[in-house]
Scaffold this active site. Structure first.
Site, PDB file in Angstrom:
ATOM      1  N   HIS A  46      40.507  42.609  50.411  1.00 13.13           N
ATOM      2  CA  HIS A  46      41.249  41.522  51.049  1.00 13.13           C
ATOM      3  C   HIS A  46      42.623  41.320  50.414  1.00 13.13           C
ATOM      4  O   HIS A  46      43.477  40.646  50.989  1.00 13.13           O
ATOM      5  CB  HIS A  46      40.430  40.223  51.039  1.00 13.13           C
ATOM      6  CG  HIS A  46      40.364  39.505  49.735  1.00 13.13           C
ATOM      7  ND1 HIS A  46      39.266  39.561  48.911  1.00 13.13           N
ATOM      8  CD2 HIS A  46      41.244  38.694  49.114  1.00 13.13           C
ATOM      9  CE1 HIS A  46      39.469  38.808  47.846  1.00 13.13           C
ATOM     10  NE2 HIS A  46      40.675  38.272  47.937  1.00 13.13           N
ATOM     11  N   ASP A  53      34.361  44.752  49.907  1.00 13.92           N
ATOM     12  CA  ASP A  53      35.609  44.094  49.491  1.00 13.92           C
ATOM     13  C   ASP A  53      36.239  44.782  48.291  1.00 13.92           C
ATOM     14  O   ASP A  53      36.663  44.133  47.324  1.00 13.92           O
ATOM     15  CB  ASP A  53      35.404  42.607  49.210  1.00 13.92           C
ATOM     16  CG  ASP A  53      36.722  41.829  49.272  1.00 13.92           C
ATOM     17  OD1 ASP A  53      37.771  42.467  49.516  1.00 13.92           O
ATOM     18  OD2 ASP A  53      36.705  40.612  49.073  1.00 13.92           O
ATOM     19  N   SER A 113      42.178  37.367  42.581  1.00 14.89           N
ATOM     20  CA  SER A 113      41.389  38.359  43.300  1.00 14.89           C
ATOM     21  C   SER A 113      41.831  39.771  42.928  1.00 14.89           C
ATOM     22  O   SER A 113      43.017  40.090  42.945  1.00 14.89           O
ATOM     23  CB  SER A 113      41.547  38.164  44.809  1.00 14.89           C
ATOM     24  OG  SER A 113      40.953  36.972  45.236  1.00 14.89           O
TER      25      SER A 113
END
Length: 356
Positions: free
Chosen positions: A94, A125, A208
């Site tokens: 992402h 992911d 992230s």
């Protein structure tokens, strides 16, 4: 990015808290009040222990932080971890989104370097990008063994939260083996990921794809998302973050580096698409089959469009998310049962799971 699932940084005060806690324990357990000399010795020992712990923090940060980079896409900002000395960097899918080129800032380069996407695997992911030019001194991270991660282990989250590069937060491993489903809102992939590491270390926008690191200087996970609290309007729940375990990161990244794609996902699948259906009270009641892939697990088991799956094995299914979570706990080739409704009648089929 995951702005709706994250919160601002909080400055911890771990070492003083540790000292105070130890002093309280000493006071409660001593059979009698220590003499002046004994008390001084105890305090000196506690201060030494605290200094040793602080020095270990500093050592790990010095060793690992150069292996954590900032990744800039056209509209988003995230983090990544240097995977090898060839310039491969692992991050979240992402973070890269649908883009192919990126700017990467490393610890020893003030000017961003250029990088290109090798492969993105939204189902887990994870993604790998590669620097166009490998700078001198690029330092790969050391990845740990996820099986050795235990609840209570001290960990640090390293990355670029809110664009603040080379930032570090600390916490503990709160739980292991969590199965978590990402939302698609806020840039998530919608993936259902098994065996995630839960941590109290703050996971903020920009963290992230960074590194969750233990006190041995090993990356034990890739911070990916924070839990959201519906009662807080969908904002992040403090102190509940999740990281993809290092062993899965290595498995996926190794395949991408060697083959340019994921050739063995290890993720079980039925080979169908589904949507959530509701009952007369508008409550989720199952996952209705929309399409079935010919020759795959569901097809061989006799499932067909219109069937409503209500259970996989002993796990109830009321939504497509629960269906994904039930499958995440299984492996390709494993036999299980699928309970479903067809024309108002409950049926059960034995299925040999395929691979996603």
């Amino acid at each position: 990015m995951d702005a709706s699932r994250t919160r601002a940084l909080r400055r911890g005060a771990f070492v003083p808290a540790l000292v105070c806690s130890a002093l309280l324990i000493a006071a409660c357990t001593a059979p009698e009040s220590p003499g002046k000399e004994d008390g001084s010795t105890t305090r000196a020992g506690l201060l030494t222990d605290a200094a040793d712990l602080q020095n270990q923090y500093l050592k790990v940060i010095k060793e690992v932080l150069p292996s954590v980079v900032q990744i800039e896409a056209s509209r988003d900002l995230g983090s990544g971890v240097v995977f090898d000395d060839q310039g491969h960097i692992v991050t979240n899918a992402h973070v890269v989104g649908s883009e192919k080129t990126f700017k990467v800032t490393t610890a020893h380069n003030e000017q961003p370097l250029t990088a290109r996407l090798v492969y993105s695997y939204p189902e887990q992911d994870l993604a790998v990008i590669k620097l166009d030019k490998v700078p001198a001194g690029l330092k790969p991270a050391t990845f740990g063994d996820s099986e050795k991660v235990q609840v209570g282990h001290i960990v640090m989250a390293m990355g670029s939260p809110l664009g603040l590069s080379s930032s570090v937060t600390q916490g503990i491993v709160s739980a292991t083996g969590r199965t978590v489903s990402e939302g698609r809102s806020g840039g998530g992939t919608g993936a259902t990921i098994a065996n995630m590491v839960q941590t109290s270390a703050d996971i903020n926008p920009g963290n992230s794809g960074g590194a969750l690191v233990n006190l041995e200087g090993q990356v034990v996970g890739i911070p990916t998302l924070a839990a959201t609290d519906p009662e807080l309007g969908g904002s992040a729940a403090p102190g509940i973050g999740f990281a993809i375990p290092a062993s899965m990161v290595k498995t996926v990244a190794d395949q991408i580096v060697k083959s340019g794609k994921v050739v063995d996902s290890g993720r079980a699948a039925l080979g169908l698409t589904a949507r959530t259906v509701v009952d007369e009270s508008y409550q989720p009641a199952g996952a209705a089959v929309v399409t079935v892939k010919s020759g795959d697990a569901a097809d061989k088991a006799g499932l067909r469009p219109g069937d409503v799956i209500t259970k996989v094995g002993d796990t109830p299914v009321t939504t497509t998310t629960e269906l994904s979570e039930a499958l995440a706990a299984d492996k390709p080739g494993q036999k299980t049962t699928v309970t479903y409704e067809r024309d108002g009648a409950a049926k059960t089929a034995e299925v040999t799971l395929g691979e996603q």
